[in-house]
Design a protein around this motif. Structure first.
Motif: not given
Length: 192
Positions: A165-192
């Motif tokens: 129960l303690m690891s699952l939310p932290l896993f999901l938070l880390g995965a969300a941050i990873d997905l926001a950073v990698c593809p998010g940076l790519l989208v940001w760079a392409l839109l600018r």
């Protein structure tokens, strides 16, 4: 025709050369490198460097907590499938000189399996004069072979459930941050 057969025999398919885990790791690292290489190629080095630092600091969360989730859920699954509560009887009190830790007293409880194998579990005792309970309920988990059988304390499922129960939310938070950073940076760079 025989030359084509010889070429195909000399070069095994990618699937034959690597395991699924190796292919997934190579694919994830390739996608990560692409997400950071595109902003760098577009001249936004600061964005690629920021993404690299964020993924290095936060990107390890999903891997670390994913491993904890895997181990605890596997232990819970084995407990549900092959575990049962048994009554273990007090056998003896172990002095600090006899115990492996060498600094505390322990009460030893034994359980005899259906095959006649003797399983033991030790519990900490404050000193040698404390009277142990004559019987204790413990979790007996059968393994793939008699050498892998385990005897656990009565509260064994609770730390496993709490860890899950303690690891699952932290896993999901880390995965969300990873997905926001990698593809998010790519989208940001392409839109600018």
């Amino acid at each position: 025709m025989t030359r084509q057969d010889a070429d195909s025999a000399a070069k095994p398919r990618l699937r034959d050369r690597y395991t699924t885990q190796q292919l997934l790791l190579r694919g994830a690292l390739g996608a990560f490198a692409l997400c950071l290489a595109v902003p760098a190629a577009l001249g936004q080095w600061w964005l690629a460097l920021t993404g690299l630092v964020l993924v290095a600091l936060i990107g390890s969360l999903p891997f670390m907590f994913g491993f904890v989730i895997w181990k605890t859920s596997a232990s819970l699954w084995v407990l549900m499938r092959r575990g049962r509560l048994v009554t273990a009887h007090y056998t003896r009190t172990v002095s600090p000189e006899e115990s492996a830790s060498g600094n505390d007293w322990q009460h030893e409880y034994g359980y005899t399996t259906g095959q006649g194998q003797q399983m033991t579990r030790r519990r900490a005792a404050p000193n040698g004069t404390v009277q142990p309970l004559p019987r204790r309920r413990m979790w007996y988990v059968t393994g793939q072979s008699p050498e892998q059988d385990e005897l656990h304390g009565p509260s064994y499922p609770f730390p496993l459930g709490a860890g899950l129960l303690m690891s699952l939310p932290l896993f999901l938070l880390g995965a969300a941050i990873d997905l926001a950073v990698c593809p998010g940076l790519l989208v940001w760079a392409l839109l600018r």
